[in-house]
Design a protein around this motif. Structure first.
Motif, PDB file in Angstrom:
ATOM      1  N   THR A 140       0.758  -1.086   0.074  1.00 55.93           N
ATOM      2  CA  THR A 140       0.162   0.078   0.080  1.00 55.93           C
ATOM      3  C   THR A 140       1.058   1.339   0.117  1.00 55.93           C
ATOM      4  O   THR A 140       1.953   1.257   0.844  1.00 55.93           O
ATOM      5  N   ILE A 141       0.682   2.264  -1.049  1.00 55.88           N
ATOM      6  CA  ILE A 141       1.404   3.548  -1.073  1.00 55.88           C
ATOM      7  C   ILE A 141       0.366   4.584  -0.822  1.00 55.88           C
ATOM      8  O   ILE A 141      -0.733   4.509  -1.317  1.00 55.88           O
ATOM      9  N   THR A 142       0.742   5.752   0.242  1.00 57.04           N
ATOM     10  CA  THR A 142      -0.426   6.571   0.401  1.00 57.04           C
ATOM     11  C   THR A 142       0.455   7.823   0.319  1.00 57.04           C
ATOM     12  O   THR A 142       1.585   7.953   0.746  1.00 57.04           O
ATOM     13  N   VAL A 143      -0.105   8.834  -0.336  1.00 56.84           N
ATOM     14  CA  VAL A 143       0.315  10.284  -0.743  1.00 56.84           C
ATOM     15  C   VAL A 143      -0.568  11.242  -0.034  1.00 56.84           C
ATOM     16  O   VAL A 143      -1.791  11.250  -0.045  1.00 56.84           O
ATOM     17  N   MET A 144       0.144  12.114   0.823  1.00 59.33           N
ATOM     18  CA  MET A 144      -0.775  12.987   1.488  1.00 59.33           C
ATOM     19  C   MET A 144      -0.063  14.392   1.103  1.00 59.33           C
ATOM     20  O   MET A 144       1.223  14.790   1.186  1.00 59.33           O
ATOM     21  N   PRO A 145      -0.905  15.217   0.897  1.00 62.37           N
ATOM     22  CA  PRO A 145      -0.678  16.702   0.546  1.00 62.37           C
ATOM     23  C   PRO A 145      -0.318  17.379   1.870  1.00 62.37           C
ATOM     24  O   PRO A 145      -0.263  16.952   3.083  1.00 62.37           O
ATOM     25  N   PRO A 146       0.326  18.637   1.419  1.00 64.57           N
ATOM     26  CA  PRO A 146       1.006  19.375   2.841  1.00 64.57           C
ATOM     27  C   PRO A 146      -0.226  19.836   3.414  1.00 64.57           C
ATOM     28  O   PRO A 146       0.151  19.952   5.114  1.00 64.57           O
ATOM     29  N   GLU A 147      -1.328  20.003   3.250  1.00 59.49           N
ATOM     30  CA  GLU A 147      -2.659  20.273   4.247  1.00 59.49           C
ATOM     31  C   GLU A 147      -3.827  19.843   3.173  1.00 59.49           C
ATOM     32  O   GLU A 147      -3.650  19.436   2.058  1.00 59.49           O
ATOM     33  N   PRO A 148      -4.778  19.392   3.961  1.00 57.81           N
ATOM     34  CA  PRO A 148      -6.095  18.927   3.263  1.00 57.81           C
ATOM     35  C   PRO A 148      -6.311  19.886   2.076  1.00 57.81           C
ATOM     36  O   PRO A 148      -6.576  20.931   2.268  1.00 57.81           O
ATOM     37  N   SER A 149      -6.713  19.056   0.902  1.00 53.24           N
ATOM     38  CA  SER A 149      -6.922  19.744  -0.363  1.00 53.24           C
ATOM     39  C   SER A 149      -7.620  18.759  -1.094  1.00 53.24           C
ATOM     40  O   SER A 149      -7.717  17.220  -0.764  1.00 53.24           O
ATOM     41  N   GLU A 150      -7.983  19.068  -2.463  1.00 54.53           N
ATOM     42  CA  GLU A 150      -8.535  18.102  -3.194  1.00 54.53           C
ATOM     43  C   GLU A 150      -7.507  17.994  -4.330  1.00 54.53           C
ATOM     44  O   GLU A 150      -6.622  18.782  -4.649  1.00 54.53           O
ATOM     45  N   ALA A 151      -7.385  16.769  -4.603  1.00 54.49           N
ATOM     46  CA  ALA A 151      -6.439  15.987  -5.550  1.00 54.49           C
ATOM     47  C   ALA A 151      -6.824  16.355  -7.010  1.00 54.49           C
ATOM     48  O   ALA A 151      -8.102  16.014  -7.512  1.00 54.49           O
ATOM     49  N   GLU A 152      -6.108  16.949  -7.626  1.00 51.52           N
ATOM     50  CA  GLU A 152      -6.390  17.436  -9.043  1.00 51.52           C
ATOM     51  C   GLU A 152      -6.366  16.097  -9.992  1.00 51.52           C
ATOM     52  O   GLU A 152      -7.200  15.941 -11.019  1.00 51.52           O
ATOM     53  N   ALA A 153      -5.325  15.341  -9.721  1.00 49.53           N
ATOM     54  CA  ALA A 153      -5.355  13.964 -10.244  1.00 49.53           C
ATOM     55  C   ALA A 153      -4.570  12.915  -9.645  1.00 49.53           C
ATOM     56  O   ALA A 153      -3.768  13.179  -8.919  1.00 49.53           O
ATOM     57  N   ALA A 154      -4.961  11.755  -9.984  1.00 51.69           N
ATOM     58  CA  ALA A 154      -4.164  10.865  -9.174  1.00 51.69           C
ATOM     59  C   ALA A 154      -4.397   9.263  -9.993  1.00 51.69           C
ATOM     60  O   ALA A 154      -5.585   9.089 -10.034  1.00 51.69           O
ATOM     61  N   TYR A 155      -3.205   8.708 -10.260  1.00 50.09           N
ATOM     62  CA  TYR A 155      -3.364   7.566 -10.988  1.00 50.09           C
ATOM     63  C   TYR A 155      -1.882   6.913 -11.089  1.00 50.09           C
ATOM     64  O   TYR A 155      -0.947   7.495 -10.709  1.00 50.09           O
ATOM     65  N   GLY A 156      -2.173   5.402 -11.267  1.00 50.40           N
ATOM     66  CA  GLY A 156      -0.949   4.552 -11.315  1.00 50.40           C
ATOM     67  C   GLY A 156      -0.633   3.875 -12.783  1.00 50.40           C
ATOM     68  O   GLY A 156      -1.607   3.839 -13.387  1.00 50.40           O
ATOM     69  N   PHE A 157       0.538   3.539 -12.768  1.00 50.86           N
ATOM     70  CA  PHE A 157       0.880   2.844 -14.088  1.00 50.86           C
ATOM     71  C   PHE A 157       1.154   1.320 -13.744  1.00 50.86           C
ATOM     72  O   PHE A 157       1.523   0.914 -12.397  1.00 50.86           O
ATOM     73  N   ASP A 158       1.281   0.440 -14.573  1.00 49.16           N
ATOM     74  CA  ASP A 158       1.413  -1.147 -14.540  1.00 49.16           C
ATOM     75  C   ASP A 158       0.935  -1.746 -13.208  1.00 49.16           C
ATOM     76  O   ASP A 158      -0.229  -1.677 -13.259  1.00 49.16           O
ATOM     77  N   ALA A 159       1.598  -2.033 -12.236  1.00 51.97           N
ATOM     78  CA  ALA A 159       0.961  -2.718 -11.160  1.00 51.97           C
ATOM     79  C   ALA A 159       0.141  -1.952 -10.216  1.00 51.97           C
ATOM     80  O   ALA A 159      -0.680  -2.255  -9.539  1.00 51.97           O
ATOM     81  N   ALA A 160       0.320  -0.682 -10.438  1.00 52.96           N
ATOM     82  CA  ALA A 160      -0.444   0.561  -9.600  1.00 52.96           C
ATOM     83  C   ALA A 160      -1.729   0.954 -10.368  1.00 52.96           C
ATOM     84  O   ALA A 160      -2.345   1.883  -9.765  1.00 52.96           O
ATOM     85  N   TYR A 161      -2.001   0.341 -11.746  1.00 48.87           N
ATOM     86  CA  TYR A 161      -2.940   1.000 -12.220  1.00 48.87           C
ATOM     87  C   TYR A 161      -4.118   0.584 -11.557  1.00 48.87           C
ATOM     88  O   TYR A 161      -4.429  -0.375 -11.250  1.00 48.87           O
TER      89      TYR A 161
END
Length: 545
Positions: A140-161
């Protein structure tokens, strides 16, 4: 044809094995990337290993992207700091033990890990790539912004797709589950550029449209791949079924041909009470019934056959003399020259001559060459007889089929159809085996084989006439099915000549085996860091030592 198929088989299906000094499984991996307003990324990783046997620690390779760097790498277990040894991009975390489940925490900073543009800041990163040699059982990989906000885009490739989940506060979790070794899995997350106010801009241009366009292109590629996978999956039964039908056809044809040959051979069999009638010499007969191989026990039979035929005479139980060199077969002359001229002297051979001869290391290679020359001479005689069918059509069909199935063995896994890939590989090796092994016997070859098979271990020959007994006894010695010194008592036979051959066989068999063993014994007497395959030349993986 056979050589081409063998080479293809090796290239396609034989892959190098990675020999690991430590056996382990990585049961769970959790990675959290906390993005900072200055563009750096604080990463914490938790790896749970289960070790089988002794171990010295774990490894983590971190290959940074271009224009980035890894700093402040630390490791701990339950809050206790662990020793770290660094070799370029490889970090060795020392923690010894045996048969344990260990959880290790890693922390480090990716400097300039966030690329900032006029509209968004993106974290586009490969935490592992195809150079990784370990399976992650649950990642599991988790990405957190500097402060709560809306993610403009988020996707992965290959094994993370198609594994990204976005929370209301902009936190993005890539729940990838099992990730096999040798896989890429880049992740890409973008947030509003205002969140990275302390970071220098990478380029003064908009990037979100590019990110979204890349996402659309990736989705189209994956949709096309899924469509191809579905198409190949539906074609698989027909393709494999056709090759399977062909395999069945050539198998049934070969079986029917063999049954026909067996019935005719049974009709033509020689009468009982005698050694099978054949124009072949005894060594050639032994080679034929031993799948074309020549063995050391055959030398004993070959030399005693020369004695039986009168070309060589016994001086004593351990010494022999040539009487006549004008033999019936080339290999008989080669055997005489080898034993009586090269090993022995002046047409005399004593069993101790072999031991003396091989004491000189320079003679080892010559000894082996002489054995090979004699073997080839026997093989040339076997080829003179009509023992195998000349019809090679089934073998050509099998060879062509093996070549034809290779592209499908490659294409099926390319499109993710692994079940049919297994079928293609199995059929490839079946056709390959058939092409190599299918050598149908003629009626004569089948007759000789059927009559000799019971003689390999049976004792019916002891009721025959003495002349036939000697040939049968020498055949059993050469076939390696009877040891002359312990398998047959002297009271089991009545002929004086046979008793003599039994004694000689015991002496020679032991001598030749010792000589061959002596000849065989005498004749035998770090990784650097590289570029990753992930985005920006980054990547990495995990392991243990």
């Amino acid at each position: 044809m056979k050589k081409i198929i063998l080479i293809l088989g090796v290239l396609l299906f034989v892959s190098p094995w990675t020999v690991l000094a430590v056996e382990y499984e990585i049961d769970r991996t959790n990675i959290t990337a906390q993005l900072q307003d200055d563009g750096n990324v604080e990463v914490s990783e938790t790896h749970t290993y289960t070790f089988d046997g002794e171990f010295n620690g774990i490894t983590r390779e971190l290959i940074p992207k271009e224009e980035t760097s890894i700093t402040d790498f630390q490791a701990s277990e339950d809050g206790a700091e662990l020793e770290i040894e660094r070799e370029e991009n490889l970090y060795k975390i020392h923690r010894t033990g045996e048969d344990e489940t260990v959880t290790v925490d890693l922390t480090y900073i990716i400097e300039d890990g966030v690329e900032v543009y006029s509209d968004v800041g993106e974290f586009y990163w490969p935490f592992f790539d195809e150079s990784n040699e370990s399976d992650y059982e649950n990642m599991t990989i988790t990405v957190m912004p500097p402060e709560p906000s809306e993610a403009e885009a988020a996707y992965g490739f290959d094994a993370a797709y198609d594994t990204a989940e976005i929370s209301s506060g902009g936190e993005v979790t890539f729940d990838m589950g099992e990730v096999s070794e040798g896989k890429n899995g880049d992740i890409r997350v973008a947030y509003d550029a205002a969140l990275f106010s302390q970071a220098e801009r990478t380029r003064d241009e908009t990037m979100l449209p590019v990110i979204q366009s890349d996402k659309q292109e990736l989705d189209e590629q994956m949709a096309a791949r899924a469509e191809r996978q579905e198409r190949w999956s539906s074609m698989g039964p027909y393709i494999i079924g056709a090759f399977l039908l062909l395999a069945l056809l050539i198998s049934v044809t070969g079986w029917r041909k063999r049954q026909e040959t067996v019935r005719e051979a049974e009709r033509q069999q020689s009468g009982i009470g005698q050694f099978p009638k054949t124009s072949m010499s005894l060594p050639a007969t032994l080679m034929f019934t031993n799948h074309g191989q020549v063995t050391i026990p055959m030398m004993t039979s070959a030399l005693l056959e020369l004695v039986r035929k009168g070309y060589v005479e016994k001086v004593s139980e351990e010494e022999f003399r040539i009487v006549q060199r004008n033999t019936d077969y080339e290999h008989e002359s080669l055997l005489m020259e080898w034993l009586f001229d090269e090993v022995g002297h002046d047409g005399m051979f004593h069993v101790e001559d072999l031991e003396v001869y091989l004491e000189d290391e320079e003679n080892i290679e010559e000894y082996q060459n002489s054995f090979h020359s004699w073997s080839e001479g026997v093989k040339r005689e076997v080829k003179q007889y009509d023992l195998y069918e000349d019809n090679t059509k089934p073998r050509w069909i099998a060879g062509i089929a093996a070549l034809a199935v290779v592209p499908f063995a490659i294409l099926f896994p390319v499109f993710g159809v692994y079940s049919w890939m297994v079928g293609a590989i199995v059929l490839f090796f079946y056709f390959l085996f058939f092409d190599i092994a299918y050598r149908p016997l003629t009626f004569e070859g089948q007759r000789i084989k059927q009559e000799l098979e019971p003689l390999k271990t049976g004792d019916k020959w002891q009721e025959w006439e003495e002349k036939e007994q000697i040939t049968a006894f020498l055949y059993q010695i050469g076939a390696g099915k009877r040891k002359p010194d312990n398998d047959l008592t002297l009271t089991a036979v009545t002929g004086n000549d046979l008793i003599l051959f039994m004694v000689l066989a015991g002496t020679l068999d032991h001598s030749f085996e010792q000589a061959d063993q002596h000849a065989a014994v005498s004749a035998t007497t770090g990784a650097g860091a590289g570029g990753g395959a992930g985005v920006g030349g980054g990547g990495g993986g995990s392991g243990a030592f």
